[in-house]
Write a protein that holds these residues in place. Structure first.
Motif, mmCIF file in Angstrom:
data_model
loop_
_atom_site.group_PDB
_atom_site.id
_atom_site.type_symbol
_atom_site.label_atom_id
_atom_site.label_comp_id
_atom_site.label_asym_id
_atom_site.label_seq_id
_atom_site.Cartn_x
_atom_site.Cartn_y
_atom_site.Cartn_z
ATOM 1 N N LYS A 1 -4.115 -1.636 15.716
ATOM 2 C CA LYS A 1 -3.652 -1.259 14.601
ATOM 3 C C LYS A 1 -3.801 -2.759 13.585
ATOM 4 O O LYS A 1 -3.303 -3.854 14.052
ATOM 5 N N SER A 2 -4.324 -2.617 12.477
ATOM 6 C CA SER A 2 -4.469 -3.555 11.635
ATOM 7 C C SER A 2 -3.150 -3.947 10.741
ATOM 8 O O SER A 2 -2.278 -2.952 10.942
ATOM 9 N N ILE A 3 -2.974 -4.835 10.219
ATOM 10 C CA ILE A 3 -1.644 -5.293 9.436
ATOM 11 C C ILE A 3 -1.842 -5.689 7.905
ATOM 12 O O ILE A 3 -2.666 -6.586 7.704
ATOM 13 N N ILE A 4 -1.182 -5.398 6.976
ATOM 14 C CA ILE A 4 -0.844 -5.757 5.985
ATOM 15 C C ILE A 4 0.338 -6.867 5.910
ATOM 16 O O ILE A 4 1.340 -6.389 6.428
ATOM 17 N N LEU A 5 0.214 -7.992 5.853
ATOM 18 C CA LEU A 5 1.221 -9.125 6.121
ATOM 19 C C LEU A 5 1.691 -9.384 4.578
ATOM 20 O O LEU A 5 0.960 -10.172 3.998
ATOM 21 N N MET A 6 2.875 -9.226 4.232
ATOM 22 C CA MET A 6 3.305 -9.341 2.842
ATOM 23 C C MET A 6 4.282 -10.509 2.922
ATOM 24 O O MET A 6 5.087 -10.542 3.647
ATOM 25 N N CYS A 7 4.186 -11.346 1.635
ATOM 26 C CA CYS A 7 4.992 -12.568 1.787
ATOM 27 C C CYS A 7 5.163 -12.767 0.031
ATOM 28 O O CYS A 7 4.577 -12.158 -0.685
ATOM 29 N N ALA A 8 6.115 -13.933 -0.053
ATOM 30 C CA ALA A 8 6.415 -14.127 -1.519
ATOM 31 C C ALA A 8 5.914 -15.664 -1.669
ATOM 32 O O ALA A 8 5.664 -16.256 -0.794
ATOM 33 N N HIS A 9 6.115 -16.021 -2.943
ATOM 34 C CA HIS A 9 5.752 -17.456 -3.162
ATOM 35 C C HIS A 9 7.112 -18.290 -2.878
ATOM 36 O O HIS A 9 7.811 -18.760 -3.624
ATOM 37 N N THR B 1 -14.052 -4.430 1.215
ATOM 38 C CA THR B 1 -14.128 -5.651 2.466
ATOM 39 C C THR B 1 -13.323 -4.896 3.580
ATOM 40 O O THR B 1 -14.024 -4.709 4.883
ATOM 41 N N LEU B 2 -12.173 -4.580 3.275
ATOM 42 C CA LEU B 2 -11.198 -4.050 4.473
ATOM 43 C C LEU B 2 -11.759 -2.623 5.020
ATOM 44 O O LEU B 2 -11.777 -2.449 6.160
ATOM 45 N N ILE B 3 -12.500 -1.827 3.982
ATOM 46 C CA ILE B 3 -12.986 -0.673 4.320
ATOM 47 C C ILE B 3 -14.254 -0.816 5.379
ATOM 48 O O ILE B 3 -14.325 -0.115 6.440
ATOM 49 N N ASP B 4 -14.864 -1.735 4.816
ATOM 50 C CA ASP B 4 -16.232 -2.217 5.815
ATOM 51 C C ASP B 4 -15.585 -2.442 7.158
ATOM 52 O O ASP B 4 -16.087 -2.002 8.235
ATOM 53 N N LEU B 5 -14.677 -3.679 7.356
ATOM 54 C CA LEU B 5 -14.263 -3.911 8.556
ATOM 55 C C LEU B 5 -13.544 -3.019 9.370
ATOM 56 O O LEU B 5 -13.667 -2.851 10.554
ATOM 57 N N LYS B 6 -12.984 -1.999 8.802
ATOM 58 C CA LYS B 6 -12.130 -0.800 9.463
ATOM 59 C C LYS B 6 -13.393 0.075 10.104
ATOM 60 O O LYS B 6 -13.254 0.547 11.275
ATOM 61 N N ARG B 7 -14.482 0.269 9.296
ATOM 62 C CA ARG B 7 -15.439 1.075 9.921
ATOM 63 C C ARG B 7 -16.297 0.458 11.002
ATOM 64 O O ARG B 7 -16.751 1.259 11.783
ATOM 65 N N LYS B 8 -16.230 -0.895 10.799
ATOM 66 C CA LYS B 8 -16.829 -1.565 12.145
ATOM 67 C C LYS B 8 -15.981 -1.866 13.272
ATOM 68 O O LYS B 8 -16.300 -2.319 14.121
ATOM 69 N N GLY B 9 -14.800 -1.122 12.985
ATOM 70 C CA GLY B 9 -13.657 -1.363 13.988
ATOM 71 C C GLY B 9 -13.062 -2.844 14.354
ATOM 72 O O GLY B 9 -12.830 -3.322 15.584
ATOM 73 N N LEU C 1 -5.576 2.896 4.434
ATOM 74 C CA LEU C 1 -6.423 2.398 5.656
ATOM 75 C C LEU C 1 -5.427 2.530 6.981
ATOM 76 O O LEU C 1 -5.818 1.895 8.009
ATOM 77 N N ASP C 2 -4.301 3.108 6.735
ATOM 78 C CA ASP C 2 -3.310 3.282 8.000
ATOM 79 C C ASP C 2 -2.981 2.168 8.654
ATOM 80 O O ASP C 2 -3.474 1.593 9.651
ATOM 81 N N MET C 3 -2.510 1.151 8.041
ATOM 82 C CA MET C 3 -2.189 -0.218 8.522
ATOM 83 C C MET C 3 -0.823 -0.301 8.542
ATOM 84 O O MET C 3 -0.141 0.152 7.578
ATOM 85 N N ALA C 4 -0.367 -1.099 9.644
ATOM 86 C CA ALA C 4 1.118 -1.615 9.837
ATOM 87 C C ALA C 4 1.524 -2.537 8.637
ATOM 88 O O ALA C 4 0.933 -3.016 7.967
ATOM 89 N N VAL C 5 2.977 -2.605 8.121
ATOM 90 C CA VAL C 5 3.168 -3.407 7.019
ATOM 91 C C VAL C 5 4.392 -4.191 7.555
ATOM 92 O O VAL C 5 5.207 -3.833 8.131
ATOM 93 N N VAL C 6 3.841 -5.609 7.549
ATOM 94 C CA VAL C 6 4.839 -6.539 8.006
ATOM 95 C C VAL C 6 5.435 -7.714 7.005
ATOM 96 O O VAL C 6 4.421 -8.151 6.320
ATOM 97 N N PHE C 7 6.546 -8.148 6.972
ATOM 98 C CA PHE C 7 6.905 -9.083 5.902
ATOM 99 C C PHE C 7 7.185 -10.475 6.789
ATOM 100 O O PHE C 7 7.585 -10.130 7.979
ATOM 101 N N LEU D 1 5.330 0.763 10.690
ATOM 102 C CA LEU D 1 3.963 1.095 11.475
ATOM 103 C C LEU D 1 3.143 2.097 10.939
ATOM 104 O O LEU D 1 1.981 2.419 11.179
ATOM 105 N N ASN D 2 3.864 3.121 10.269
ATOM 106 C CA ASN D 2 3.313 4.284 9.713
ATOM 107 C C ASN D 2 3.563 4.529 8.140
ATOM 108 O O ASN D 2 4.377 5.147 7.675
ATOM 109 N N PRO D 3 2.684 3.880 7.495
ATOM 110 C CA PRO D 3 3.124 3.858 5.877
ATOM 111 C C PRO D 3 3.183 5.189 5.368
ATOM 112 O O PRO D 3 3.665 5.335 4.125
ATOM 113 N N LYS D 4 2.309 6.018 5.661
ATOM 114 C CA LYS D 4 2.045 7.133 5.039
ATOM 115 C C LYS D 4 3.191 8.011 5.085
ATOM 116 O O LYS D 4 3.439 9.162 4.221
#
Length: 296
Positions: free
Chosen positions: A111-119, A173-181, A223-229, A249-252
Protein backbone atom coordinates in the motif's frame (compact mmCIF):
# COMPACT_ATOMS: atom_id res chain seq x y z
CA UNK A 1 21.20 35.97 -15.60
CA UNK A 2 19.93 32.89 -13.73
CA UNK A 3 23.01 30.91 -14.70
CA UNK A 4 25.29 33.79 -13.70
CA UNK A 5 23.68 33.93 -10.24
CA UNK A 6 24.01 30.16 -9.95
CA UNK A 7 27.73 29.99 -10.82
CA UNK A 8 28.47 32.87 -8.45
CA UNK A 9 26.48 31.50 -5.49
CA UNK A 10 27.02 27.74 -5.88
CA UNK A 11 30.73 27.73 -4.82
CA UNK A 12 29.81 29.65 -1.67
CA UNK A 13 27.06 27.15 -0.82
CA UNK A 14 29.39 24.21 -1.48
CA UNK A 15 32.03 25.67 0.85
CA UNK A 16 29.42 26.02 3.60
CA UNK A 17 28.24 22.45 3.01
CA UNK A 18 31.71 20.95 3.60
CA UNK A 19 32.21 22.73 6.91
CA UNK A 20 32.42 20.40 9.94
CA UNK A 21 29.30 20.73 12.06
CA UNK A 22 31.05 22.73 14.77
CA UNK A 23 31.94 25.44 12.22
CA UNK A 24 28.62 25.05 10.42
CA UNK A 25 26.72 26.05 13.55
CA UNK A 26 29.17 28.84 14.28
CA UNK A 27 28.23 30.17 10.84
CA UNK A 28 24.56 29.71 11.76
CA UNK A 29 25.11 31.91 14.82
CA UNK A 30 26.65 34.54 12.55
CA UNK A 31 23.63 34.37 10.22
CA UNK A 32 21.34 34.73 13.26
CA UNK A 33 22.92 38.09 14.08
CA UNK A 34 21.92 39.41 10.66
CA UNK A 35 18.54 37.69 10.30
CA UNK A 36 17.29 38.51 13.80
CA UNK A 37 19.38 41.26 15.33
CA UNK A 38 20.19 43.48 12.35
CA UNK A 39 17.51 42.93 9.68
CA UNK A 40 14.76 41.55 11.93
CA UNK A 41 13.45 39.31 9.13
CA UNK A 42 9.66 39.02 9.65
CA UNK A 43 10.09 39.65 13.36
CA UNK A 44 6.80 41.54 13.47
CA UNK A 45 4.97 38.61 11.85
CA UNK A 46 6.54 36.11 14.25
CA UNK A 47 5.54 38.04 17.36
CA UNK A 48 2.04 38.74 16.03
CA UNK A 49 1.54 35.02 15.35
CA UNK A 50 2.79 34.06 18.80
CA UNK A 51 0.56 36.60 20.55
CA UNK A 52 -2.44 35.42 18.51
CA UNK A 53 -2.13 31.75 19.44
CA UNK A 54 -0.67 32.21 22.92
CA UNK A 55 -2.64 35.17 24.36
CA UNK A 56 -1.87 34.04 27.93
CA UNK A 57 1.91 33.98 27.55
CA UNK A 58 3.90 36.85 29.01
CA UNK A 59 5.95 39.27 26.93
CA UNK A 60 9.12 37.65 28.32
CA UNK A 61 8.01 34.17 27.24
CA UNK A 62 7.06 35.42 23.76
CA UNK A 63 10.51 37.00 23.46
CA UNK A 64 12.20 33.78 24.59
CA UNK A 65 10.30 31.66 22.06
CA UNK A 66 11.08 34.19 19.33
CA UNK A 67 14.84 34.10 19.97
CA UNK A 68 15.01 30.32 20.11
CA UNK A 69 12.91 30.11 16.95
CA UNK A 70 15.29 32.36 14.99
CA UNK A 71 18.30 30.32 16.13
CA UNK A 72 16.49 27.20 14.95
CA UNK A 73 15.52 28.82 11.63
CA UNK A 74 19.14 29.68 10.91
CA UNK A 75 20.17 26.14 11.83
CA UNK A 76 17.64 24.77 9.33
CA UNK A 77 19.02 27.02 6.61
CA UNK A 78 22.59 25.77 7.06
CA UNK A 79 21.40 22.17 7.49
CA UNK A 80 19.60 22.35 4.14
CA UNK A 81 22.86 23.55 2.56
CA UNK A 82 24.72 20.74 4.34
CA UNK A 83 22.47 18.31 2.44
CA UNK A 84 24.63 18.93 -0.63
CA UNK A 85 27.57 16.95 0.76
CA UNK A 86 26.49 15.21 3.99
CA UNK A 87 27.11 11.46 3.96
CA UNK A 88 24.35 8.91 4.35
CA UNK A 89 25.90 7.62 7.58
CA UNK A 90 26.08 11.10 9.08
CA UNK A 91 22.50 11.91 8.18
CA UNK A 92 21.27 8.61 9.65
CA UNK A 93 23.06 9.47 12.88
CA UNK A 94 21.44 12.89 13.06
CA UNK A 95 17.92 12.14 11.78
CA UNK A 96 16.59 8.99 13.43
CA UNK A 97 13.28 7.14 13.49
CA UNK A 98 11.71 5.68 16.63
CA UNK A 99 9.26 3.34 14.88
CA UNK A 100 10.21 2.78 11.25
CA UNK A 101 8.36 -0.54 11.56
CA UNK A 102 5.10 1.43 11.09
CA UNK A 103 6.16 2.33 7.55
CA UNK A 104 7.55 -1.13 6.79
CA UNK A 105 4.32 -2.80 7.95
CA UNK A 106 2.30 -0.70 5.49
CA UNK A 107 4.83 -1.43 2.76
CA UNK A 108 4.34 -5.15 3.35
CA UNK A 109 0.62 -4.63 2.72
CA UNK A 110 1.55 -3.37 -0.75
CA UNK A 111 0.00 0.00 0.00
CA UNK A 112 1.28 3.47 -0.86
CA UNK A 113 1.40 6.23 1.74
CA UNK A 114 0.48 9.88 2.08
CA UNK A 115 2.98 11.18 4.64
CA UNK A 116 1.66 14.36 6.28
CA UNK A 117 3.71 16.81 8.29
CA UNK A 118 3.86 20.45 9.30
CA UNK A 119 6.50 23.17 9.07
CA UNK A 120 7.87 21.98 12.37
CA UNK A 121 11.26 20.86 13.63
CA UNK A 122 13.08 19.83 10.47
CA UNK A 123 11.60 18.32 7.36
CA UNK A 124 14.74 18.82 5.25
CA UNK A 125 16.37 15.49 6.12
CA UNK A 126 13.27 13.28 6.12
CA UNK A 127 14.26 11.90 2.70
CA UNK A 128 16.85 9.68 4.45
CA UNK A 129 13.80 7.51 5.17
CA UNK A 130 14.20 6.19 1.62
CA UNK A 131 17.29 4.24 2.64
CA UNK A 132 15.16 2.09 4.97
CA UNK A 133 12.28 1.25 2.64
CA UNK A 134 11.64 0.24 -0.97
CA UNK A 135 9.13 2.98 -1.69
CA UNK A 136 9.74 5.61 -4.34
CA UNK A 137 9.60 8.91 -2.44
CA UNK A 138 7.80 12.00 -3.74
CA UNK A 139 7.64 15.40 -2.08
CA UNK A 140 5.27 18.12 -3.22
CA UNK A 141 7.07 21.46 -3.50
CA UNK A 142 6.97 24.90 -5.11
CA UNK A 143 9.39 25.14 -8.02
CA UNK A 144 12.28 27.56 -7.44
CA UNK A 145 12.42 30.64 -9.64
CA UNK A 146 16.03 29.91 -10.63
CA UNK A 147 15.92 26.74 -12.76
CA UNK A 148 19.56 25.88 -11.97
CA UNK A 149 19.02 25.91 -8.22
CA UNK A 150 15.79 24.00 -8.80
CA UNK A 151 17.75 21.26 -10.56
CA UNK A 152 20.31 21.24 -7.74
CA UNK A 153 17.65 20.65 -5.09
CA UNK A 154 16.14 17.86 -7.20
CA UNK A 155 19.58 16.21 -7.59
CA UNK A 156 20.14 16.24 -3.85
CA UNK A 157 16.82 14.52 -3.18
CA UNK A 158 17.25 12.01 -6.01
CA UNK A 159 20.34 10.56 -4.31
CA UNK A 160 17.98 8.66 -2.01
CA UNK A 161 15.24 7.69 -4.50
CA UNK A 162 13.22 10.75 -3.55
CA UNK A 163 11.76 13.12 -6.10
CA UNK A 164 10.27 16.61 -6.01
CA UNK A 165 7.01 17.20 -7.86
CA UNK A 166 5.04 20.41 -8.18
CA UNK A 167 1.41 20.77 -7.14
CA UNK A 168 0.28 20.62 -10.77
CA UNK A 169 2.32 17.46 -11.39
CA UNK A 170 1.12 15.64 -8.27
CA UNK A 171 -2.18 14.10 -9.40
CA UNK A 172 -1.07 12.87 -12.87
CA UNK A 173 2.27 11.63 -11.50
CA UNK A 174 0.73 9.60 -8.67
CA UNK A 175 -2.00 8.20 -10.90
CA UNK A 176 0.64 7.09 -13.43
CA UNK A 177 2.83 5.49 -10.75
CA UNK A 178 -0.17 3.63 -9.30
CA UNK A 179 -1.11 2.39 -12.77
CA UNK A 180 2.44 1.05 -13.16
CA UNK A 181 2.22 -0.71 -9.79
CA UNK A 182 4.98 1.39 -8.20
CA UNK A 183 4.62 1.87 -4.45
CA UNK A 184 5.14 5.45 -3.34
CA UNK A 185 5.49 7.41 -0.12
CA UNK A 186 4.41 10.97 -0.71
CA UNK A 187 5.31 13.86 1.55
CA UNK A 188 2.87 16.74 2.05
CA UNK A 189 3.63 19.73 4.26
CA UNK A 190 -0.05 20.43 4.85
CA UNK A 191 -0.28 23.29 7.33
CA UNK A 192 -0.06 26.18 4.84
CA UNK A 193 -2.84 28.71 4.33
CA UNK A 194 -4.74 28.49 1.03
CA UNK A 195 -6.56 31.48 -0.40
CA UNK A 196 -10.09 31.75 1.05
CA UNK A 197 -11.59 31.62 -2.46
CA UNK A 198 -9.93 28.25 -3.09
CA UNK A 199 -10.57 26.67 0.32
CA UNK A 200 -13.00 23.77 0.60
CA UNK A 201 -12.68 23.52 4.35
CA UNK A 202 -12.18 25.81 7.36
CA UNK A 203 -11.44 24.71 10.89
CA UNK A 204 -9.79 25.90 14.08
CA UNK A 205 -6.02 25.72 14.19
CA UNK A 206 -4.39 26.85 17.42
CA UNK A 207 -7.70 28.38 18.49
CA UNK A 208 -8.35 30.42 15.32
CA UNK A 209 -10.55 29.45 12.38
CA UNK A 210 -8.57 29.33 9.15
CA UNK A 211 -8.79 27.86 5.63
CA UNK A 212 -7.14 24.46 5.40
CA UNK A 213 -5.49 22.54 2.56
CA UNK A 214 -7.29 19.26 1.90
CA UNK A 215 -5.28 17.97 -1.08
CA UNK A 216 -3.48 15.23 0.85
CA UNK A 217 -6.75 13.77 2.10
CA UNK A 218 -8.33 14.03 -1.35
CA UNK A 219 -5.46 12.11 -2.97
CA UNK A 220 -5.43 9.47 -0.23
CA UNK A 221 -9.10 8.74 -0.89
CA UNK A 222 -8.80 8.92 -4.67
CA UNK A 223 -5.83 6.52 -4.81
CA UNK A 224 -6.61 4.47 -1.67
CA UNK A 225 -3.38 5.34 0.15
CA UNK A 226 -2.65 4.98 3.85
CA UNK A 227 -2.29 8.28 5.71
CA UNK A 228 0.58 8.66 8.18
CA UNK A 229 1.61 11.66 10.26
CA UNK A 230 5.23 12.17 11.16
CA UNK A 231 6.18 14.07 14.28
CA UNK A 232 9.66 15.56 14.52
CA UNK A 233 11.35 16.21 17.85
CA UNK A 234 14.53 18.28 18.10
CA UNK A 235 16.77 16.42 20.54
CA UNK A 236 19.60 18.95 20.43
CA UNK A 237 21.34 21.08 17.88
CA UNK A 238 21.66 19.10 14.66
CA UNK A 239 19.85 16.01 15.96
CA UNK A 240 16.23 15.09 15.27
CA UNK A 241 13.97 12.18 16.08
CA UNK A 242 10.91 11.24 14.04
CA UNK A 243 7.91 9.23 15.18
CA UNK A 244 5.24 7.96 12.80
CA UNK A 245 1.55 7.80 13.68
CA UNK A 246 -0.88 6.05 11.36
CA UNK A 247 -4.01 8.13 10.91
CA UNK A 248 -5.73 5.53 8.74
CA UNK A 249 -5.09 2.62 6.41
CA UNK A 250 -8.51 3.03 4.81
CA UNK A 251 -9.15 6.72 4.10
CA UNK A 252 -12.44 6.13 2.27
CA UNK A 253 -14.00 5.10 5.58
CA UNK A 254 -13.68 8.68 6.87
CA UNK A 255 -16.05 11.58 6.28
CA UNK A 256 -14.81 14.43 4.14
CA UNK A 257 -12.18 16.56 5.92
CA UNK A 258 -12.11 14.31 8.99
CA UNK A 259 -8.57 13.13 8.18
CA UNK A 260 -7.45 16.73 7.69
CA UNK A 261 -8.92 17.69 11.07
CA UNK A 262 -7.10 14.82 12.80
CA UNK A 263 -3.87 16.00 11.19
CA UNK A 264 -4.38 19.55 12.47
CA UNK A 265 -4.87 18.30 16.03
CA UNK A 266 -1.64 16.32 15.84
CA UNK A 267 0.21 19.41 14.62
CA UNK A 268 -1.25 21.44 17.47
CA UNK A 269 -0.02 18.91 20.00
CA UNK A 270 3.59 19.15 18.89
CA UNK A 271 3.45 22.96 18.74
CA UNK A 272 2.15 23.15 22.31
CA UNK A 273 4.94 20.82 23.45
CA UNK A 274 7.73 23.02 22.02
CA UNK A 275 6.43 26.10 20.15
CA UNK A 276 9.90 27.44 19.35
CA UNK A 277 10.37 24.90 16.55
CA UNK A 278 7.32 25.86 14.46
CA UNK A 279 7.78 28.06 11.37
CA UNK A 280 6.31 31.28 12.78
CA UNK A 281 7.48 33.42 9.84
CA UNK A 282 4.53 32.13 7.75
CA UNK A 283 1.38 34.27 7.85
CA UNK A 284 -0.65 31.20 8.74
CA UNK A 285 -3.54 33.08 10.34
CA UNK A 286 -3.84 35.99 7.90
CA UNK A 287 -7.32 34.90 6.72
CA UNK A 288 -8.81 34.34 10.17
CA UNK A 289 -11.26 37.26 9.77
CA UNK A 290 -12.51 36.20 6.34
CA UNK A 291 -14.51 33.07 7.22
CA UNK A 292 -17.39 32.62 4.72
CA UNK A 293 -20.85 32.32 6.29
CA UNK A 294 -21.27 28.69 5.21
CA UNK A 295 -18.23 27.74 7.34
CA UNK A 296 -19.30 29.61 10.48
Amino acid sequence: MQFLVYILVYPFLWLISILPFRLLYAFSDFVYLFVFRIFGYRKKTVKENLRLVFPDKSKEEINRITKVFYHHLCDMIVESIKSMTISEAEMKKRFTFTNIDVIKAIEEQNKSIILMCAHYGSWEWIFILQTYVKYRGNAVYKRLANKYFDRLVKRIRAKYNSYLITTKETVPTLIDLKRKGILTINGFVSDQSPKPSKAFHWNEFMGLKVPVYTGAEMLAKKLDMAVVFFKVKKLKRGYYETTFETITLNPKEYKDYEITDIFLKLVEQQIYEAPEYYLWTHKRWKHRDKVPEKFL
